[in-house]
Design an enzyme around this catalytic site. Structure first.
Site, PDB file in Angstrom:
ATOM      1  N   THR A   4       6.543 -12.942  -6.991  1.00 61.85           N
ATOM      2  CA  THR A   4       7.279 -13.094  -8.126  1.00 61.85           C
ATOM      3  C   THR A   4       8.607 -12.699  -8.086  1.00 61.85           C
ATOM      4  O   THR A   4       9.465 -13.009  -9.158  1.00 61.85           O
ATOM      5  CB  THR A   4       6.615 -12.177  -9.254  1.00 61.85           C
ATOM      6  OG1 THR A   4       6.438 -10.852  -8.559  1.00 61.85           O
ATOM      7  CG2 THR A   4       5.229 -12.772  -9.526  1.00 61.85           C
ATOM      8  N   TYR A  64       8.914   4.850   4.509  1.00 59.66           N
ATOM      9  CA  TYR A  64       8.907   3.302   4.557  1.00 59.66           C
ATOM     10  C   TYR A  64       8.616   2.635   5.893  1.00 59.66           C
ATOM     11  O   TYR A  64       8.222   1.846   6.261  1.00 59.66           O
ATOM     12  CB  TYR A  64      10.334   2.834   4.139  1.00 59.66           C
ATOM     13  CG  TYR A  64      10.795   1.511   3.942  1.00 59.66           C
ATOM     14  CD1 TYR A  64       9.754   0.468   3.553  1.00 59.66           C
ATOM     15  CD2 TYR A  64      12.014   0.875   4.114  1.00 59.66           C
ATOM     16  CE1 TYR A  64       9.832  -0.847   3.561  1.00 59.66           C
ATOM     17  CE2 TYR A  64      12.389  -0.498   4.203  1.00 59.66           C
ATOM     18  CZ  TYR A  64      11.216  -1.280   3.823  1.00 59.66           C
ATOM     19  OH  TYR A  64      11.477  -2.663   3.873  1.00 59.66           O
ATOM     20  N   LYS A  68       5.782   0.364   7.636  1.00 53.97           N
ATOM     21  CA  LYS A  68       5.904  -1.069   8.111  1.00 53.97           C
ATOM     22  C   LYS A  68       5.676  -0.931   9.967  1.00 53.97           C
ATOM     23  O   LYS A  68       5.681  -2.073  10.476  1.00 53.97           O
ATOM     24  CB  LYS A  68       7.599  -1.319   7.921  1.00 53.97           C
ATOM     25  CG  LYS A  68       7.576  -1.312   6.550  1.00 53.97           C
ATOM     26  CD  LYS A  68       6.751  -2.916   5.987  1.00 53.97           C
ATOM     27  CE  LYS A  68       7.420  -3.257   4.450  1.00 53.97           C
ATOM     28  NZ  LYS A  68       6.867  -4.480   4.078  1.00 53.97           N
TER      29      LYS A  68
HETATM   30  N1  NAP Z   1      15.197  -6.759   0.400  1.00 54.91           N
HETATM   31  C1  NAP Z   1      15.386  -6.364   1.530  1.00 54.91           C
HETATM   32  O1  NAP Z   1      16.679  -5.876   1.830  1.00 54.91           O
HETATM   33  C2  NAP Z   1      14.480  -6.123   2.667  1.00 54.91           C
HETATM   34  C3  NAP Z   1      14.694  -5.727   3.911  1.00 54.91           C
HETATM   35  C4  NAP Z   1      13.678  -5.584   4.855  1.00 54.91           C
HETATM   36  C5  NAP Z   1      12.293  -5.811   4.298  1.00 54.91           C
HETATM   37  N2  NAP Z   1      12.167  -6.155   3.376  1.00 54.91           N
HETATM   38  C6  NAP Z   1      10.722  -6.396   3.074  1.00 54.91           C
HETATM   39  O2  NAP Z   1      10.422  -7.585   2.207  1.00 54.91           O
HETATM   40  C7  NAP Z   1       9.347  -7.583   1.322  1.00 54.91           C
HETATM   41  C8  NAP Z   1       9.980  -8.177   0.107  1.00 54.91           C
HETATM   42  O3  NAP Z   1      10.907  -7.325  -0.351  1.00 54.91           O
HETATM   43  P1  NAP Z   1      11.816  -7.711  -1.812  1.00 54.91           P
HETATM   44  O4  NAP Z   1      13.399  -7.056  -1.570  1.00 54.91           O
HETATM   45  O5  NAP Z   1      12.075  -9.134  -1.827  1.00 54.91           O
HETATM   46  O6  NAP Z   1      11.079  -7.246  -2.755  1.00 54.91           O
HETATM   47  P2  NAP Z   1      11.425  -6.858  -4.600  1.00 54.91           P
HETATM   48  O7  NAP Z   1      12.496  -7.639  -4.651  1.00 54.91           O
HETATM   49  O8  NAP Z   1      11.327  -5.408  -4.789  1.00 54.91           O
HETATM   50  O9  NAP Z   1       9.876  -7.537  -4.965  1.00 54.91           O
HETATM   51  C9  NAP Z   1       8.902  -7.080  -4.812  1.00 54.91           C
HETATM   52  C10 NAP Z   1       7.577  -7.866  -4.937  1.00 54.91           C
HETATM   53  O10 NAP Z   1       6.519  -7.085  -4.483  1.00 54.91           O
HETATM   54  C11 NAP Z   1       5.570  -7.022  -5.862  1.00 54.91           C
HETATM   55  N3  NAP Z   1       4.970  -5.733  -5.966  1.00 54.91           N
HETATM   56  C12 NAP Z   1       5.454  -4.569  -5.998  1.00 54.91           C
HETATM   57  N4  NAP Z   1       4.635  -3.596  -6.183  1.00 54.91           N
HETATM   58  C13 NAP Z   1       3.473  -4.218  -5.906  1.00 54.91           C
HETATM   59  C14 NAP Z   1       2.010  -3.601  -6.274  1.00 54.91           C
HETATM   60  N5  NAP Z   1       1.901  -2.425  -6.568  1.00 54.91           N
HETATM   61  N6  NAP Z   1       0.941  -4.606  -6.191  1.00 54.91           N
HETATM   62  C15 NAP Z   1       1.428  -5.966  -6.194  1.00 54.91           C
HETATM   63  N7  NAP Z   1       2.646  -6.515  -6.090  1.00 54.91           N
HETATM   64  C16 NAP Z   1       3.621  -5.558  -6.000  1.00 54.91           C
HETATM   65  C17 NAP Z   1       6.591  -7.376  -6.922  1.00 54.91           C
HETATM   66  O11 NAP Z   1       5.591  -7.867  -7.687  1.00 54.91           O
HETATM   67  P3  NAP Z   1       5.626  -7.651  -9.532  1.00 54.91           P
HETATM   68  O12 NAP Z   1       7.454  -7.364  -9.579  1.00 54.91           O
HETATM   69  O13 NAP Z   1       5.345  -9.021 -10.134  1.00 54.91           O
HETATM   70  O14 NAP Z   1       5.023  -6.571  -9.823  1.00 54.91           O
HETATM   71  C18 NAP Z   1       7.399  -8.366  -6.289  1.00 54.91           C
HETATM   72  O15 NAP Z   1       6.954  -9.559  -6.276  1.00 54.91           O
HETATM   73  C19 NAP Z   1       9.010  -6.146   1.461  1.00 54.91           C
HETATM   74  O16 NAP Z   1       7.796  -5.866   2.020  1.00 54.91           O
HETATM   75  C20 NAP Z   1      10.117  -5.391   2.020  1.00 54.91           C
HETATM   76  O17 NAP Z   1       9.722  -4.072   2.462  1.00 54.91           O
HETATM   77  C21 NAP Z   1      13.055  -6.345   2.190  1.00 54.91           C
END
Ligand code: NAP
Length: 244
Positions: A14, A150, A154
């Site tokens: 989402t 975190y 991971k």
């Molecule tokens: N952004 C970065 O810089 C970065 C860097 C390295 C790794 N990552 C990894 O990439 C992945 C995505 O990150 P992002 O930054 O795109 O995340 P984000 O913008 O925070 O979005 C998080 C997503 O996970 C869902 N989510 C959160 N808590 C949840 C729960 N309890 N149950 C079900 N769904 C849940 C949210 O759904 P709803 O909002 O609909 O609840 C949303 O779709 C993560 O695993 C993160 O650790 C991100």
């Protein structure tokens, strides 16, 4: 359209990286199960997958609740491609980390992917194979102050990736991971902008990634183009760390 005829479940679709992966998979012809908790944003992403050319549907579940994870696996049905993307990152020194936040990281980042693989891999094997991509982080290998829980959650997912690659190879299932660096998403939008820029400054490319740049690597690993790749963690981190 090399993924037409396949069904993909993308957790956390989402928003952010998961949203970009869902849209990109639909563009490759996959039918996408868009998972998240927010049904309104889920419906918007389903609309985007349809614009990209394929049907999509929303499936809601709170992945910190194991019963809800198993219900999601049931509701998703026959899944050929599983993208374990939903995750949480709270940066706090160890002295301030609460038991609740410890559990949140482990439940969402480690246990939910574990339960989904355990529930969905047997069906993939019965149908002749499948692919799994886990979304990790550079913080799992680059020590980052405040990212202890975190990183630990991971790092466990990265080692599970290698073990699953070995365990499921004979059943035709490839398992890989992508480790992104700093990426512009709603999640990082909630962080102090200076922190994200400071992390970006430690990359060779000296910038924050767009979610689509990470999605490209995820979709490649999930696609038949990566048919001889399993058990790897692909860094998509702009050449991090680069000092000087
Ligand atoms: N952004 C970065 O810089 C970065 C860097 C390295 C790794 N990552 C990894 O990439 C992945 C995505 O990150 P992002 O930054 O795109 O995340 P984000 O913008 O925070 O979005 C998080 C997503 O996970 C869902 N989510 C959160 N808590 C949840 C729960 N309890 N149950 C079900 N769904 C849940 C949210 O759904 P709803 O909002 O609909 O609840 C949303 O779709 C993560 O695993 C993160 O650790 C991100």
């Amino acid at each position: 359209m090399e993924m037409s005829g396949l069904t993909a479940l993308v957790t956390g679709a989402t928003a952010g990286i998961g949203r970009a992966v869902a849209v990109r998979l639909a563009g490759e012809g996959a039918e996408v199960v868009v998972h998240g908790r927010d049904a309104e944003r889920g419906a918007a992403v389903v609309g985007e997958t349809e614009e990209a050319g394929r049907r999509g549907r929303f499936a809601g579940a709170d992945l910190t609740d194991s019963a809800d994870v198993l219900r999601l696996a049931q509701e998703a049905g026959d899944v050929d491609v599983l993208i374990n993307n939903a995750g949480v990152y709270r940066f706090l020194p160890t002295s301030q980390m609460t038991d609740e936040l410890f559990a949140l990281h482990m439940d969402l980042n480690t246990r939910a992917p574990y339960l989904l693989v355990r529930a969905l891999a047997p069906g993939m094997a019965e149908r002749g194979g499948g692919t799994i991509v886990n979304v990790s982080t550079m913080a799992a290998t680059v020590p980052t102050k405040g990212a202890g829980m975190y990183a630990a959650s991971k790092a466990a997912l990265e080692q599970l990736t290698r073990v699953w690659a070995a365990e499921y190879a004979e059943e035709g299932i490839r398992v890989n991971a992508v480790a992104p660096g700093p990426t512009r998403t709603p999640g990082t939008g909630d962080m102090d902008a200076a922190v994200l820029e400071a992390i970006a400054a430690t990359t060779a490319l000296r910038r924050v990634a767009e979610p689509e740049e990470v999605a490209e690597a995820v979709v490649f690993l999930a696609s038949p183009r990566a048919s001889y790749i399993t058990g790897v963690v692909l860094e998509v981190a702009g050449g991090r760390p680069a000092i000087g």
